[in-house]
Design a protein around this motif. Structure first.
Motif, PDB file in Angstrom:
ATOM      1  N   MET A  59      23.361   3.180   9.371  1.00  0.00           N
ATOM      2  CA  MET A  59      22.941   4.450   8.838  1.00  0.00           C
ATOM      3  C   MET A  59      23.551   5.490   9.803  1.00  0.00           C
ATOM      4  N   THR A  60      24.293   6.395   9.290  1.00  0.00           N
ATOM      5  CA  THR A  60      24.977   7.711  10.095  1.00  0.00           C
ATOM      6  C   THR A  60      24.376   9.133   9.415  1.00  0.00           C
ATOM      7  N   VAL A  61      23.797   8.753   8.300  1.00  0.00           N
ATOM      8  CA  VAL A  61      23.207  10.301   7.702  1.00  0.00           C
ATOM      9  C   VAL A  61      21.793   9.910   7.133  1.00  0.00           C
ATOM     10  N   ILE A  62      21.006  10.974   6.801  1.00  0.00           N
ATOM     11  CA  ILE A  62      19.967  10.585   6.412  1.00  0.00           C
ATOM     12  C   ILE A  62      20.115  10.511   4.605  1.00  0.00           C
ATOM     13  N   ASP A  63      19.434   9.223   4.166  1.00  0.00           N
ATOM     14  CA  ASP A  63      19.613   8.875   2.729  1.00  0.00           C
ATOM     15  C   ASP A  63      18.431   9.503   2.224  1.00  0.00           C
ATOM     16  N   LYS A  64      18.872  10.624   1.225  1.00  0.00           N
ATOM     17  CA  LYS A  64      17.606  11.033   0.597  1.00  0.00           C
ATOM     18  C   LYS A  64      17.047  10.242  -0.693  1.00  0.00           C
ATOM     19  N   ALA A  65      17.999   9.069  -0.845  1.00  0.00           N
ATOM     20  CA  ALA A  65      17.560   8.084  -2.186  1.00  0.00           C
ATOM     21  C   ALA A  65      16.633   7.073  -1.635  1.00  0.00           C
ATOM     22  N   SER A  66      16.798   6.790  -0.077  1.00  0.00           N
ATOM     23  CA  SER A  66      16.054   5.682   0.589  1.00  0.00           C
ATOM     24  C   SER A  66      14.610   5.925   0.271  1.00  0.00           C
ATOM     25  N   PRO A  67      13.726   4.683   0.328  1.00  0.00           N
ATOM     26  CA  PRO A  67      12.252   4.836   0.157  1.00  0.00           C
ATOM     27  C   PRO A  67      11.783   4.993   1.692  1.00  0.00           C
ATOM     28  N   LEU A  68      12.556   4.760   2.646  1.00  0.00           N
ATOM     29  CA  LEU A  68      12.290   5.139   3.858  1.00  0.00           C
ATOM     30  C   LEU A  68      11.895   6.418   4.277  1.00  0.00           C
ATOM     31  N   PRO A  69      10.929   7.056   4.926  1.00  0.00           N
ATOM     32  CA  PRO A  69      10.562   8.041   5.263  1.00  0.00           C
ATOM     33  C   PRO A  69      11.842   8.828   5.987  1.00  0.00           C
ATOM     34  N   TYR A  70      11.901  10.125   5.876  1.00  0.00           N
ATOM     35  CA  TYR A  70      12.949  10.896   6.470  1.00  0.00           C
ATOM     36  C   TYR A  70      12.673  10.752   8.094  1.00  0.00           C
ATOM     37  N   TYR A  71      11.532  10.888   8.403  1.00  0.00           N
ATOM     38  CA  TYR A  71      11.435  10.973   9.978  1.00  0.00           C
ATOM     39  C   TYR A  71      11.824   9.557  10.511  1.00  0.00           C
ATOM     40  N   GLU A  72      11.638   8.563   9.799  1.00  0.00           N
ATOM     41  CA  GLU A  72      11.695   7.266  10.361  1.00  0.00           C
ATOM     42  C   GLU A  72      13.474   6.927  10.401  1.00  0.00           C
ATOM     43  N   GLN A  73      14.014   7.600   9.244  1.00  0.00           N
ATOM     44  CA  GLN A  73      15.502   7.401   9.237  1.00  0.00           C
ATOM     45  C   GLN A  73      15.976   8.246  10.491  1.00  0.00           C
ATOM     46  N   LEU A  74      15.541   9.457  10.699  1.00  0.00           N
ATOM     47  CA  LEU A  74      15.933  10.201  11.858  1.00  0.00           C
ATOM     48  C   LEU A  74      15.528   9.608  13.018  1.00  0.00           C
ATOM     49  N   ALA A  75      14.849   8.852  13.346  1.00  0.00           N
ATOM     50  CA  ALA A  75      14.176   8.371  14.542  1.00  0.00           C
ATOM     51  C   ALA A  75      15.249   7.150  14.700  1.00  0.00           C
ATOM     52  N   GLU A  76      15.683   6.344  13.646  1.00  0.00           N
ATOM     53  CA  GLU A  76      16.780   5.314  14.022  1.00  0.00           C
ATOM     54  C   GLU A  76      18.016   5.918  14.545  1.00  0.00           C
TER      55      GLU A  76
END
Length: 245
Positions: free
Chosen positions: A1-18
């Protein structure tokens, strides 16, 4: 993951943290404290709200990935490593148990007559044949320790035929049938020598921890005398204490 995936069910804050965890890991390899972008900058970079960015930073702070200084920013500290002195484990075994990536570079291996202090530690006669194995240990591509092990040649013949970048303890037990049982370790602080400083990528004279360890088999025979130098800015030793009685 290199960008925030707006279609992912994973919350945005968790994606950013990763994303920030991966960034921190890559920066830590440079050996310096890393300052993260500001909340405003992170929000702009990833198209997120300040509240979402703050949530991600809260999670990283809770898990120990970052610390915050009010009015200054968020920082990722230099990664430190620790060793529990109450257990007899090799560096390879210890790092594997923690899930860390250890790289071992074999600097040299040579048979030689035991010097007086080596013979005394291994309970051999002076000049008895031993192997001297020098290795550099790295974690996250950062050198953390220079280690020189002396082993009685009679206990581990043809040592040079083995993979010496792997766990030495496991090798002694699996190939040579030496059941490792106990050890005695002495620690002291001193300045790094020119050679140690060059190998550990630190200035000469930088404080380091120097350790001497004698490892014994279940039969009581000394099987290894180890001289190890650990970077003082990267490594901690931990001991659990209890009150007598």
């Amino acid at each position: 993951m290199t960008v925030i995936d707006k279609a992912s069910p994973l919350p945005y804050y968790e994606q950013l943290a990763e994303l920030l965890r991966h960034d921190i890991i890559s920066k830590r390899a440079q050996g310096e404290i890393y300052q993260l972008s500001s909340e405003h900058e992170l929000a702009e970079q990833h198209g997120l709200s300040r509240a979402t960015v703050r949530h991600a930073l809260d999670e990283l702070e809770h898990d120990g990935w970052i610390y915050r200084q009010k009015g200054v920013g968020s920082f990722a500290p230099v990664r430190r490593f620790e060793q529990d002195l109450t257990q007899l484990v090799s560096t390879t075994e210890d790092m594997r148990q923690r899930g860390w990536s250890l790289l071992t570079r074999v600097l040299s291996l040579q048979p030689l007559p035991a010097a007086t202090h080596v013979a005394r530690a291994l309970e051999l006669s002076s000049g008895a044949p031993v192997y001297e194995l020098c290795r550099l240990r790295l974690v996250d591509d950062v050198p953390i320790s220079v280690q020189t092990a002396y082993l009685p040649a009679a206990l581990c013949p043809r040592l040079e035929e083995n993979d010496l970048a792997a766990s030495l303890y496991r090798l002694l037990e699996s190939r040579y049938g030496l059941r490792l049982w106990s050890g005695r370790e002495t620690l002291c602080a001193r300045g790094a020598t020119e050679r140690e400083a060059r190998l550990l990528d630190i200035p000469e004279g930088t404080p380091v921890m120097y350790a001497e360890r004698i490892t014994y088999a279940a039969t009581g025979v000394a099987v290894e005398y180890l001289e190890a130098v650990w970077r003082g800015d990267r490594y901690d030793f931990k001991v659990t204490l209890t009150r007598p009685g």
